[in-house]
Scaffold this motif. Structure first.
Motif, mmCIF file in Angstrom:
data_model
loop_
_atom_site.group_PDB
_atom_site.id
_atom_site.type_symbol
_atom_site.label_atom_id
_atom_site.label_comp_id
_atom_site.label_asym_id
_atom_site.label_seq_id
_atom_site.Cartn_x
_atom_site.Cartn_y
_atom_site.Cartn_z
ATOM 1 N N PRO A 241 34.450 50.487 30.472
ATOM 2 C CA PRO A 241 34.177 50.996 29.056
ATOM 3 C C PRO A 241 33.121 52.033 29.035
ATOM 4 O O PRO A 241 32.555 52.487 27.768
ATOM 5 C CB PRO A 241 33.568 49.534 28.232
ATOM 6 N N VAL A 242 32.138 52.043 30.053
ATOM 7 C CA VAL A 242 30.888 52.977 29.851
ATOM 8 C C VAL A 242 30.683 53.994 30.884
ATOM 9 O O VAL A 242 29.915 54.871 30.946
ATOM 10 C CB VAL A 242 29.637 52.155 29.558
ATOM 11 N N ARG A 243 31.333 53.759 32.112
ATOM 12 C CA ARG A 243 31.045 54.514 33.501
ATOM 13 C C ARG A 243 32.330 54.864 33.870
ATOM 14 O O ARG A 243 33.442 54.419 33.450
ATOM 15 C CB ARG A 243 30.572 53.714 34.251
ATOM 16 N N GLY A 244 32.512 56.081 34.521
ATOM 17 C CA GLY A 244 33.744 56.617 35.167
ATOM 18 C C GLY A 244 34.520 57.417 34.451
ATOM 19 O O GLY A 244 34.083 57.822 33.424
ATOM 20 N N ALA A 245 35.519 57.632 34.858
ATOM 21 C CA ALA A 245 36.731 58.463 34.034
ATOM 22 C C ALA A 245 37.312 57.513 33.207
ATOM 23 O O ALA A 245 37.475 56.414 33.200
ATOM 24 C CB ALA A 245 37.499 59.196 35.090
ATOM 25 N N GLY A 246 38.117 58.399 32.420
ATOM 26 C CA GLY A 246 39.119 57.677 31.385
ATOM 27 C C GLY A 246 38.639 57.767 29.982
ATOM 28 O O GLY A 246 37.547 58.320 29.507
ATOM 29 N N LYS A 247 39.391 57.095 29.060
ATOM 30 C CA LYS A 247 38.852 56.943 27.527
ATOM 31 C C LYS A 247 38.059 55.807 27.274
ATOM 32 O O LYS A 247 38.665 54.693 26.910
ATOM 33 C CB LYS A 247 40.261 56.875 26.713
ATOM 34 N N GLN A 248 36.790 55.835 27.595
ATOM 35 C CA GLN A 248 35.952 54.870 27.520
ATOM 36 C C GLN A 248 35.879 54.159 26.352
ATOM 37 O O GLN A 248 36.107 52.839 26.072
ATOM 38 C CB GLN A 248 34.579 55.165 28.094
ATOM 39 N N ASP A 249 36.336 54.934 25.155
ATOM 40 C CA ASP A 249 36.120 54.241 23.750
ATOM 41 C C ASP A 249 37.070 53.475 23.537
ATOM 42 O O ASP A 249 37.087 52.300 22.721
ATOM 43 C CB ASP A 249 35.910 55.336 22.844
ATOM 44 N N ALA A 250 38.255 53.654 24.274
ATOM 45 C CA ALA A 250 39.356 52.803 24.048
ATOM 46 C C ALA A 250 39.346 51.600 24.512
ATOM 47 O O ALA A 250 39.663 50.479 23.725
ATOM 48 C CB ALA A 250 40.949 53.381 24.719
ATOM 49 N N MET A 251 38.491 51.295 25.645
ATOM 50 C CA MET A 251 38.374 50.154 26.165
ATOM 51 C C MET A 251 37.288 49.408 25.647
ATOM 52 O O MET A 251 37.079 48.015 25.076
ATOM 53 C CB MET A 251 37.743 50.118 27.705
#
Length: 330
Positions: A241-251
């Protein structure tokens, strides 16, 4: 830190582990289990024996049609798991299409879900409690384009997938299963199991990032319309949810849902080292608010504890992921 809590009544311990129980070809996992010499398999089994979950979801386990590898692995564990469950995953299922747009067909990335062979790195469940197989729901056949709210990739203002790919490509890279179990209190524990694609290894179209996000969206849609009885969402979301790649806001949004609990908080449960993305939280166990959480933990022992030997000197003997678990009461 290794930790667990208990209450006076007997809790149900559920766990998930993205342990590296996948090999380079079909049948090789069974071979390695039967030989009994693979250091990673031995370490993984010892961790499972130590934590002793009542229900365990494995999210990187090679599938075979007759369940020989799963039976062999379960048979080598200290705790008896009389109920073993797996469905054919989308990993490695050929499409005959050029999914990734590189001009070739038949690559691992051209399968329904990344895989070098059918069943490569699938999912499996070991349980002390009966699987209500007649009530299992498998959403793995859902086409990505048919997901409510789907966001398919585009490039330079045009659809990245051809109409033929859109007509054939499924959403689930491994699978989305709802697996009900008959638990000792007389009720049902419904496992909402998945293993999403990593939101990397693509191009500017962000194919994997968007698919990863939509694999989570499928659970959102189901929870909004027809939540299963006594559900727990668990598996490898491959999304911190806060680090790394991807749609963090979704998590972030998913973790804020009022119908879910997040017993493990922000603890990381995978470590790819300083040469990679570092420590991330990618696996989850998120019970519905119908449950009472009486304990939880991540198998990440300190270096000066006896359990550290299971991870090896560099911490990777059992792979980069750590087992997580939650103890539940109705």
């Amino acid at each position: 830190m290794l930790w667990a809590g208990f209450a006076a009544a007997e809790p149900v311990r559920i766990a998930t582990f993205a342990a590296p129980l996948s090999r380079d070809g079909p049948g090789l996992l069974l071979r390695d289990i039967q030989k009994g010499e693979d250091d990673a398999i031995i370490a993984i089994a010892k961790i499972i024996d130590l934590i002793a979950p009542d229900v365990l979801v494995l999210t990187d386990f090679d599938y075979d049609l007759d369940g020989y590898a799963l039976d062999a692995f379960a048979g080598g564990l200290a705790q008896d798991y009389p109920y073993r469950f797996a469905l054919t995953p989308n990993t490695g299922v050929p499409t005959g299409l050029d999914i990734d747009g590189n001009g070739r067909r038949g690559d691992a990335r051209d399968a329904q879900g990344y895989g070098r062979f059918v069943g490569d790195g699938g999912m499996a469940i070991l349980s002390r409690f009966a699987v209500l197989e007649d009530e299992v729901q498998d959403f793995s056949q859902l086409l990505w384009r048919n997901l409510d709210g789907a966001q398919l990739p585009s490039l330079d203002g045009k659809a990245f997938f051809s109409p033929l790919v859109q007509d054939n490509l499924r959403l689930s890279s491994a699978g989305h299963w709802v697996v009900p179990l008959a638990v000792p209190d007389g009720g049902v524990l419904s496992l909402m199991v998945f293993a999403a694609t990593p939101p990397v290894f693509d191009g500017p179209e962000d194919m994997n990032g968007l698919r990863n996000r939509d694999e989570l969206r499928l659970w959102e849609n189901i929870l909004e319309t027809d939540p299963p009885e006594g559900f727990v969402v668990l598996g490898n979301a491959n999304l911190d949810p806060v680090r790394g790649a991807g749609k963090q806001d979704a998590m972030q949004d998913f973790l804020r849902r009022p119908d879910l609990m997040d017993p493990l908080g922000g603890q990381p449960n995978a470590d790819w080292g300083s040469d990679g993305p570092g420590q991330l939280r990618v696996s989850y166990i998120l019970p519905s608010t119908a449950w009472q959480v009486v304990g939880s933990g991540t198998f990440w022992p300190d270096e000066d504890t006896p359990e550290r030997v299971f991870l090896g000197d560099d911490g990777t003997k059992a792979g980069p992921h750590r087992m997580i678990w939650v103890d539940l009461l109705r």
